[in-house]
Motif scaffolding. Sequence first.
Motif, PDB file in Angstrom:
ATOM      1  N   GLU A   1      -2.849  12.624  -7.265  1.00 35.30           N
ATOM      2  CA  GLU A   1      -4.188  12.490  -6.724  1.00 35.30           C
ATOM      3  C   GLU A   1      -5.189  11.989  -7.769  1.00 35.30           C
ATOM      4  O   GLU A   1      -6.024  11.145  -7.492  1.00 35.30           O
ATOM      5  N   ASP A   2      -5.149  12.539  -8.999  1.00 29.34           N
ATOM      6  CA  ASP A   2      -6.103  12.069 -10.011  1.00 29.34           C
ATOM      7  C   ASP A   2      -5.509  10.861 -10.707  1.00 29.34           C
ATOM      8  O   ASP A   2      -4.946  10.934 -11.780  1.00 29.34           O
ATOM      9  N   ALA A   3      -5.646   9.702 -10.058  1.00 31.26           N
ATOM     10  CA  ALA A   3      -4.987   8.488 -10.534  1.00 31.26           C
ATOM     11  C   ALA A   3      -5.556   7.992 -11.852  1.00 31.26           C
ATOM     12  O   ALA A   3      -4.892   7.312 -12.598  1.00 31.26           O
ATOM     13  N   GLU A   4      -6.780   8.314 -12.167  1.00 29.78           N
ATOM     14  CA  GLU A   4      -7.374   7.870 -13.424  1.00 29.78           C
ATOM     15  C   GLU A   4      -8.215   9.004 -14.020  1.00 29.78           C
ATOM     16  O   GLU A   4      -8.768   9.841 -13.308  1.00 29.78           O
TER      17      GLU A   4
ATOM     18  N   ALA B   1      11.570   0.929 -26.273  1.00 27.41           N
ATOM     19  CA  ALA B   1      10.295   0.608 -26.918  1.00 27.41           C
ATOM     20  C   ALA B   1       9.304   0.023 -25.922  1.00 27.41           C
ATOM     21  O   ALA B   1       8.097   0.259 -26.018  1.00 27.41           O
ATOM     22  N   SER B   2       9.796  -0.728 -24.940  1.00 29.25           N
ATOM     23  CA  SER B   2       8.926  -1.336 -23.941  1.00 29.25           C
ATOM     24  C   SER B   2       8.260  -0.297 -23.035  1.00 29.25           C
ATOM     25  O   SER B   2       7.283  -0.605 -22.349  1.00 29.25           O
ATOM     26  N   GLU B   3       8.770   0.935 -23.023  1.00 29.68           N
ATOM     27  CA  GLU B   3       8.214   1.986 -22.165  1.00 29.68           C
ATOM     28  C   GLU B   3       7.257   2.918 -22.899  1.00 29.68           C
ATOM     29  O   GLU B   3       6.609   3.759 -22.262  1.00 29.68           O
ATOM     30  N   LEU B   4       7.156   2.802 -24.215  1.00 29.60           N
ATOM     31  CA  LEU B   4       6.420   3.797 -24.992  1.00 29.60           C
ATOM     32  C   LEU B   4       4.932   3.822 -24.641  1.00 29.60           C
ATOM     33  O   LEU B   4       4.346   4.900 -24.484  1.00 29.60           O
ATOM     34  N   SER B   5       4.298   2.661 -24.517  1.00 29.22           N
ATOM     35  CA  SER B   5       2.878   2.633 -24.166  1.00 29.22           C
ATOM     36  C   SER B   5       2.651   3.262 -22.797  1.00 29.22           C
ATOM     37  O   SER B   5       1.686   4.009 -22.596  1.00 29.22           O
ATOM     38  N   ALA B   6       3.526   2.942 -21.843  1.00 25.03           N
ATOM     39  CA  ALA B   6       3.392   3.495 -20.498  1.00 25.03           C
ATOM     40  C   ALA B   6       3.492   5.010 -20.528  1.00 25.03           C
ATOM     41  O   ALA B   6       2.742   5.714 -19.844  1.00 25.03           O
ATOM     42  N   CYS B   7       4.399   5.532 -21.326  1.00 27.96           N
ATOM     43  CA  CYS B   7       4.571   6.982 -21.426  1.00 27.96           C
ATOM     44  C   CYS B   7       3.337   7.637 -22.054  1.00 27.96           C
ATOM     45  O   CYS B   7       2.821   8.632 -21.538  1.00 27.96           O
ATOM     46  N   ALA B   8       2.855   7.082 -23.171  1.00 28.58           N
ATOM     47  CA  ALA B   8       1.705   7.669 -23.852  1.00 28.58           C
ATOM     48  C   ALA B   8       0.463   7.632 -22.967  1.00 28.58           C
ATOM     49  O   ALA B   8      -0.290   8.607 -22.885  1.00 28.58           O
ATOM     50  N   LEU B   9       0.231   6.512 -22.280  1.00 26.99           N
ATOM     51  CA  LEU B   9      -0.947   6.397 -21.428  1.00 26.99           C
ATOM     52  C   LEU B   9      -0.800   7.221 -20.155  1.00 26.99           C
ATOM     53  O   LEU B   9      -1.808   7.585 -19.536  1.00 26.99           O
ATOM     54  N   ASP B  10       0.427   7.520 -19.779  1.00 25.61           N
ATOM     55  CA  ASP B  10       0.636   8.409 -18.639  1.00 25.61           C
ATOM     56  C   ASP B  10       0.117   9.811 -18.966  1.00 25.61           C
ATOM     57  O   ASP B  10      -0.462  10.483 -18.113  1.00 25.61           O
ATOM     58  N   TYR B  11       0.318  10.254 -20.221  1.00 23.10           N
ATOM     59  CA  TYR B  11      -0.235  11.548 -20.632  1.00 23.10           C
ATOM     60  C   TYR B  11      -1.761  11.530 -20.614  1.00 23.10           C
ATOM     61  O   TYR B  11      -2.403  12.577 -20.422  1.00 23.10           O
ATOM     62  N   ALA B  12      -2.358  10.340 -20.839  1.00 20.88           N
ATOM     63  CA  ALA B  12      -3.813  10.208 -20.792  1.00 20.88           C
ATOM     64  C   ALA B  12      -4.311   9.937 -19.377  1.00 20.88           C
ATOM     65  O   ALA B  12      -5.507   9.739 -19.170  1.00 20.88           O
ATOM     66  N   VAL B  13      -3.404   9.924 -18.393  1.00 19.07           N
ATOM     67  CA  VAL B  13      -3.706   9.628 -16.987  1.00 19.07           C
ATOM     68  C   VAL B  13      -4.409   8.275 -16.881  1.00 19.07           C
ATOM     69  O   VAL B  13      -5.442   8.125 -16.229  1.00 19.07           O
TER      70      VAL B  13
ATOM     71  N   HIS C   1      -3.533   4.264 -15.880  1.00 17.36           N
ATOM     72  CA  HIS C   1      -2.512   3.490 -15.166  1.00 17.36           C
ATOM     73  C   HIS C   1      -2.967   2.047 -14.956  1.00 17.36           C
ATOM     74  O   HIS C   1      -2.775   1.472 -13.889  1.00 17.36           O
ATOM     75  N   GLU C   2      -3.569   1.456 -15.956  1.00 19.17           N
ATOM     76  CA  GLU C   2      -4.097   0.100 -15.856  1.00 19.17           C
ATOM     77  C   GLU C   2      -3.029  -0.908 -16.281  1.00 19.17           C
ATOM     78  O   GLU C   2      -2.411  -0.771 -17.331  1.00 19.17           O
ATOM     79  N   GLY C   3      -2.807  -1.945 -15.453  1.00 16.98           N
ATOM     80  CA  GLY C   3      -1.872  -2.999 -15.812  1.00 16.98           C
ATOM     81  C   GLY C   3      -0.629  -3.003 -14.947  1.00 16.98           C
ATOM     82  O   GLY C   3      -0.110  -1.939 -14.587  1.00 16.98           O
ATOM     83  N   LEU C   4      -0.130  -4.180 -14.624  1.00 15.30           N
ATOM     84  CA  LEU C   4       1.024  -4.305 -13.739  1.00 15.30           C
ATOM     85  C   LEU C   4       2.307  -3.818 -14.396  1.00 15.30           C
ATOM     86  O   LEU C   4       3.045  -3.001 -13.833  1.00 15.30           O
ATOM     87  N   ILE C   5       2.612  -4.342 -15.596  1.00 11.74           N
ATOM     88  CA  ILE C   5       3.842  -3.932 -16.272  1.00 11.74           C
ATOM     89  C   ILE C   5       3.777  -2.455 -16.628  1.00 11.74           C
ATOM     90  O   ILE C   5       4.769  -1.726 -16.494  1.00 11.74           O
ATOM     91  N   LEU C   6       2.610  -1.996 -17.051  1.00 10.87           N
ATOM     92  CA  LEU C   6       2.465  -0.586 -17.400  1.00 10.87           C
ATOM     93  C   LEU C   6       2.724   0.310 -16.184  1.00 10.87           C
ATOM     94  O   LEU C   6       3.448   1.302 -16.277  1.00 10.87           O
ATOM     95  N   ARG C   7       2.168  -0.037 -15.035  1.00 13.55           N
ATOM     96  CA  ARG C   7       2.378   0.772 -13.832  1.00 13.55           C
ATOM     97  C   ARG C   7       3.845   0.736 -13.399  1.00 13.55           C
ATOM     98  O   ARG C   7       4.385   1.737 -12.921  1.00 13.55           O
ATOM     99  N   LEU C   8       4.484  -0.425 -13.563  1.00 18.86           N
ATOM    100  CA  LEU C   8       5.900  -0.524 -13.223  1.00 18.86           C
ATOM    101  C   LEU C   8       6.710   0.451 -14.072  1.00 18.86           C
ATOM    102  O   LEU C   8       7.553   1.196 -13.559  1.00 18.86           O
ATOM    103  N   HIS C   9       6.474   0.458 -15.385  1.00 20.23           N
ATOM    104  CA  HIS C   9       7.193   1.380 -16.270  1.00 20.23           C
ATOM    105  C   HIS C   9       6.886   2.833 -15.912  1.00 20.23           C
ATOM    106  O   HIS C   9       7.794   3.679 -15.894  1.00 20.23           O
ATOM    107  N   GLN C  10       5.625   3.134 -15.646  1.00 18.80           N
ATOM    108  CA  GLN C  10       5.251   4.517 -15.360  1.00 18.80           C
ATOM    109  C   GLN C  10       5.914   5.036 -14.088  1.00 18.80           C
ATOM    110  O   GLN C  10       6.251   6.217 -13.996  1.00 18.80           O
ATOM    111  N   SER C  11       6.103   4.164 -13.119  1.00 16.20           N
ATOM    112  CA  SER C  11       6.734   4.602 -11.869  1.00 16.20           C
ATOM    113  C   SER C  11       8.211   4.916 -12.053  1.00 16.20           C
ATOM    114  O   SER C  11       8.817   5.572 -11.203  1.00 16.20           O
TER     115      SER C  11
END
Length: 690
Positions: free
Chosen positions: A245-248, A540-552, A554-564
């Motif tokens: 629910e808290d997407a950002e 390594a390509s997933e590390l940014s997605a993981c770190a930013l997921d902890y910060a809630v 979810h900006e960016g297409l590739i980042l959202r793909l990795h986070q999902s």
Amino acid sequence: MEIKNIKKQLKNIPVRFSGHFEHHPMRVLILTAFLLEAFIETLQRQSPLACAGYLALHPYLFAYNALILLSTLSLCLLFRRRTFVYILLTAAWAIVGTANGIMIGMRDLPLSAIDFGLLKSCFGIITIYLNFFQIGLILAGILCFLGLMAVLFRHCRKQKRSLGRSIGCVLALSLLLCVSTVFSLHVGALETTIPHLAGAYNDYGFVYCFSLSIVDRGVRRPADYSEEEMEEIVESIHGEDVFGEDAETAEDDRPNIIFVQLESFFDLKRLGTVSFAEDPLPVFTALKQNYPSGYLSVPAVGAGTANTEFEVLTGMTLEDFGAGEYPYKTILHDETCESAAYNLKALGYAAHAMHNNSGTFYDRNEIYPSLGFDTFTPLEYMQNVEYNPLGWAKDKVLTGEILKALNSTEERDFIFAVSVQPHGKYPDEEAEGGAYGAEDEDSGEKLPSFPVSGISDPALAAQYEYYAGQVYETDAFIGALTAALDAYEEPVILVLYGDHLPALSLHGEDLSDGSTLFQSEYVIWSNRADLPQDRLDLDASELSACALDYAVIHEGLILRLHQSYLRKEKDEDYRAALQMLEYDMLYGEHEAWDGKNPYLPTVMRMGTGPVRITGLYGPVGNEGICILGEGFTPFSIVTINGWRQEAIFFDSCTLLVPKAKPDAGDRVAVIFSGSDRVILGTAEEVIYDP
């Protein structure tokens, strides 16, 4: 008389060989190709016995690599001076094979075509890997080779040829090579996708892999790439509510994001047979036990820092790019793409990069604007830098630079820092000034001793002891950084990770923890958030997605793909979507962005603080001027009317030009340049007024 006879005999050697080559060219070429392949593979495997084993176990691949050599050597048949061209082509392959053997010995990573594009960056650090005697031998060898080629060109006579037969022979060999390649790929004997160079070179042979690295560039166009397919991928990425629910995070609650890529950073406790009296990484070990951490699959061993950096920043994987490719040296000179910096800038962040090494290495000064950075602070812009015994800058300087970047803006900051201190080549004897257990010349503190057990080779033991001392100091830098950030008034998420394992001649069987040579480690720390103690292994390509997921975030297409897919099994849809996005963003029609790339190159500033001249005073004594200002470093260079002057660095506010005799109206400037003399930036010119 005997000297004249010797000279005459030497002059006749090319003539006699030319005659034999003229009558039996294919016999000579086939024999040369197989001998040359044996020579190259011996250097690739660093052992004649290993080469013999490769020939015995993989005779087809050995013959296939020899066929590539034969096809290139056959080009000499098209020339009148065929003997000379034959010797030139043979020497070229021998030199490339020798260079590959040297590269493996120095960095555990084989030679690829893109390495020739990195030569400019290597000039500033060549003395770390080679001593002056070795450099002299290389230069002497080059001069001797050029001289020998000149003599051979003069004495190798022109030969009769049947152009039609020569062309037919070359075409026949080329056709045989094409058929063999297609067949080998069809039956799986060869692969065109090479995720890890070192293993592929050993599996398929140096000649094939090096040749592939010449022609293989970029991301291949997916067969089903189209506007409709891209629309479907984008809709699926944005449409699924996979983030709760808290997407950002609210803007005021967003943390500063700091990534620190640690050069050759490796936990020596992962080794099964090697041990130390005390842990060289006490801080990092404690962080792993209390914060999210895990193995990080990286694209290289021993070298290749920029490729790990590329994967972390963009979320793209080098597996989809050409063999041995460095996007920093190829496509990013022409294109921008989604990156962590661009994604966070869209949310109001300022983006800073820093590296305590030369700003031109891997062309970072030219590439970082294509990745969205607002500022870049290389070694040339840093103050109070200390150096280790090999001449690499110590990592502790980054603590102050990171805090300076945080305090340079009102908004939240994204900082990407790259360290360098534990870089090889590691000395096989006690480095001068680097005796751990002695007193540090810079700080006066007593350095801990790291005697190693489990290694019988004294030279290798010295390398391990030196390396342990360097990563200990990097670990101390991590401790100082986390302590400083813990007291920082704004929330911070800090990501620490190794770019690749060190060049310590490691083998897979040396690791006792079940990991591979292509796995470093990471940890994610925060000064505010209560992060879960997740143990998650990532690419390594997933590390940014993981770190930013902890910060809630979810900006960016590739980042959202990795986070999902962070906590799901990676399926074919995920891999296909990632490759499609990579191709579309860098080589395609930008269908993911409705046909227009939204990321414009930034106007990047060098350094995070002001650099300016506030006053000129002189003459000082009979001649010379004193320049006052701020932001000066030992790399500052003074120019008067564009001409470089000998300058003395006193401190960040003072430069003395002792021999200058400027006239009224002369233009005085301070520029920043490294050992390669490339100008990174300049302070605004000031007109001299006595």
